[in-house]
Design an enzyme around this catalytic site. Structure first.
Site, PDB file in Angstrom:
ATOM      1  N   ASP A   1     -14.859 -12.535 -32.250  1.00 20.65           N
ATOM      2  CA  ASP A   1     -13.908 -11.569 -31.682  1.00 20.65           C
ATOM      3  C   ASP A   1     -13.624 -10.842 -33.001  1.00 20.65           C
ATOM      4  OD1 ASP A   1     -12.204 -10.135 -30.259  1.00 20.65           O
ATOM      5  OD2 ASP A   1     -10.755 -11.680 -30.151  1.00 20.65           O
TER       6      ASP A   1
ATOM      7  N   LYS B   1     -18.263 -10.327 -29.426  1.00 17.40           N
ATOM      8  CA  LYS B   1     -17.447  -9.313 -28.509  1.00 17.40           C
ATOM      9  C   LYS B   1     -17.290  -8.201 -29.641  1.00 17.40           C
ATOM     10  CE  LYS B   1     -13.760 -11.198 -26.256  1.00 17.40           C
ATOM     11  NZ  LYS B   1     -12.264 -11.653 -26.192  1.00 17.40           N
TER      12      LYS B   1
ATOM     13  N   ASP C   1     -11.069 -21.752 -24.160  1.00 12.23           N
ATOM     14  CA  ASP C   1      -9.979 -21.863 -23.448  1.00 12.23           C
ATOM     15  C   ASP C   1      -8.959 -20.921 -23.353  1.00 12.23           C
ATOM     16  OD1 ASP C   1      -9.448 -22.267 -26.367  1.00 12.23           O
ATOM     17  OD2 ASP C   1      -7.589 -22.916 -25.808  1.00 12.23           O
TER      18      ASP C   1
ATOM     19  N   PHE D   1     -11.032 -11.134 -21.834  1.00  6.87           N
ATOM     20  CA  PHE D   1     -10.550 -12.535 -22.393  1.00  6.87           C
ATOM     21  C   PHE D   1     -11.376 -13.515 -21.674  1.00  6.87           C
ATOM     22  CE2 PHE D   1      -8.373 -16.373 -23.344  1.00  6.87           C
ATOM     23  CZ  PHE D   1      -8.308 -16.402 -24.562  1.00  6.87           C
TER      24      PHE D   1
ATOM     25  N   GLU E   1     -20.670 -21.007 -33.450  1.00 11.09           N
ATOM     26  CA  GLU E   1     -19.500 -20.750 -32.866  1.00 11.09           C
ATOM     27  C   GLU E   1     -19.676 -20.403 -31.517  1.00 11.09           C
ATOM     28  OE1 GLU E   1     -16.516 -20.406 -32.994  1.00 11.09           O
ATOM     29  OE2 GLU E   1     -15.580 -19.373 -34.345  1.00 11.09           O
ATOM     30  N   ASP E   2     -18.450 -20.475 -30.682  1.00 16.20           N
ATOM     31  CA  ASP E   2     -18.431 -20.002 -29.418  1.00 16.20           C
ATOM     32  C   ASP E   2     -18.487 -18.367 -29.204  1.00 16.20           C
ATOM     33  OD1 ASP E   2     -15.962 -19.630 -30.474  1.00 16.20           O
ATOM     34  OD2 ASP E   2     -14.982 -21.017 -28.899  1.00 16.20           O
TER      35      ASP E   2
ATOM     36  N   ARG F   1     -11.708 -25.309 -20.484  1.00 18.18           N
ATOM     37  CA  ARG F   1     -12.812 -25.362 -21.353  1.00 18.18           C
ATOM     38  C   ARG F   1     -14.125 -26.275 -20.488  1.00 18.18           C
ATOM     39  NH1 ARG F   1     -11.448 -24.778 -26.827  1.00 18.18           N
ATOM     40  NH2 ARG F   1      -9.585 -25.422 -27.230  1.00 18.18           N
TER      41      ARG F   1
ATOM     42  N   LYS G   1     -12.691 -26.247 -31.154  1.00 18.71           N
ATOM     43  CA  LYS G   1     -12.950 -26.918 -30.161  1.00 18.71           C
ATOM     44  C   LYS G   1     -14.194 -26.329 -29.355  1.00 18.71           C
ATOM     45  CE  LYS G   1      -8.795 -28.403 -29.580  1.00 18.71           C
ATOM     46  NZ  LYS G   1      -7.524 -28.991 -28.882  1.00 18.71           N
ATOM     47  N   GLY G   2     -13.990 -24.856 -29.396  1.00 20.78           N
ATOM     48  CA  GLY G   2     -14.485 -24.063 -28.517  1.00 20.78           C
ATOM     49  C   GLY G   2     -16.213 -24.289 -28.401  1.00 20.78           C
TER      50      GLY G   2
END
Ligand code: IMP
Ligand code: MG
Length: 178
Positions: free
Chosen positions: A102, A130, A158, A151, A98-99, A164, A42-43
């Site tokens: 990582d 990141k 989230d 983070f 994509e949000d 969010r 959902k990001g």
């Protein structure tokens, strides 16, 4: 919620300006192609909707949901498809939205999976990268911001499904998740 945030890294203006730039570049480079944006739920929801408004060529949208995290802040390395595409992408020019990248494990899996559907092209646009924690090599065509290994929450990101709705991207205080 603001008291849980250590520092705001990207405010609303900075995010908006960057997305304008990304939308402009995508519109030029995909002109004449059959562009499909695939958001990873959902990001990426906020990024997807703002980015789409900055794209000036015809495009369609679809979503996939995968799980790799649960509610912890470290990737489990296991990717599971929770929702697949609604439409075929064969012959289409696909951009995964994509949000944040990582470890890269989620995208590595998604790329292999979607390539099996025979798109004409398959690229990635991510708002945040990141790179310090990368485990899988990923070629990203469009990156919004490169960020340090903290983070982050807000603007779709989230921690345990919270934060969010923050309009900015901030560093979550360690005491919230430690
Ligand atoms: P990866 O497979 O390790 O690259 O994980 C990617 C996914 O983990 C992202 O799409 C996010 O949903 C989540 N994630 C990674 N880092 C963060 C973060 O700093 N805050 C919130 N979610 C994150
Ligand atoms: Mg995600």
């Amino acid at each position: 919620m603001r008291e849980d945030i250590k520092e705001i890294l990207m405010d609303e203006n900075k995010i908006r300006e960057k997305i304008k730039e990304l939308g402009h570049n995508i519109s030029e480079e995909y002109n004449g192609k059959e562009l499909v944006l695939i958001g990873v739920l959902k990001g990426s929801v906020m990024f997807m909707s703002d980015l789409m408004k900055e794209i000036t060529i015809p495009c369609s949208m679809d979503f996939m949901a995968v799980s790799s995290y649960g509610s912890s802040t470290k990737s489990s390395g296991v990717v599971r498809i929770l929702k697949d595409l609604d439409f075929e992408i064969e012959g289409k020019d696909v951009l995964i939205v994509e949000d944040i990248i990582d470890s890269g494990v989620t995208l590595k899996y998604l790329i292999e999976y979607l390539n099996g559907r025979k798109p004409n092209s398959l690229e990635i646009v991510c708002l945040l990268d990141k790179p310090e924690r990368r485990k899988a090599h990923i070629d990203v065509k469009y990156t919004g911001f490169t960020v340090p290994d903290y983070f982050l929450v807000g603007y779709g990101l989230d921690y345990a499904e919270k934060y969010r709705n923050l309009p900015y991207i901030g560093i979550l205080k360690e005491e919230i998740y430690k």
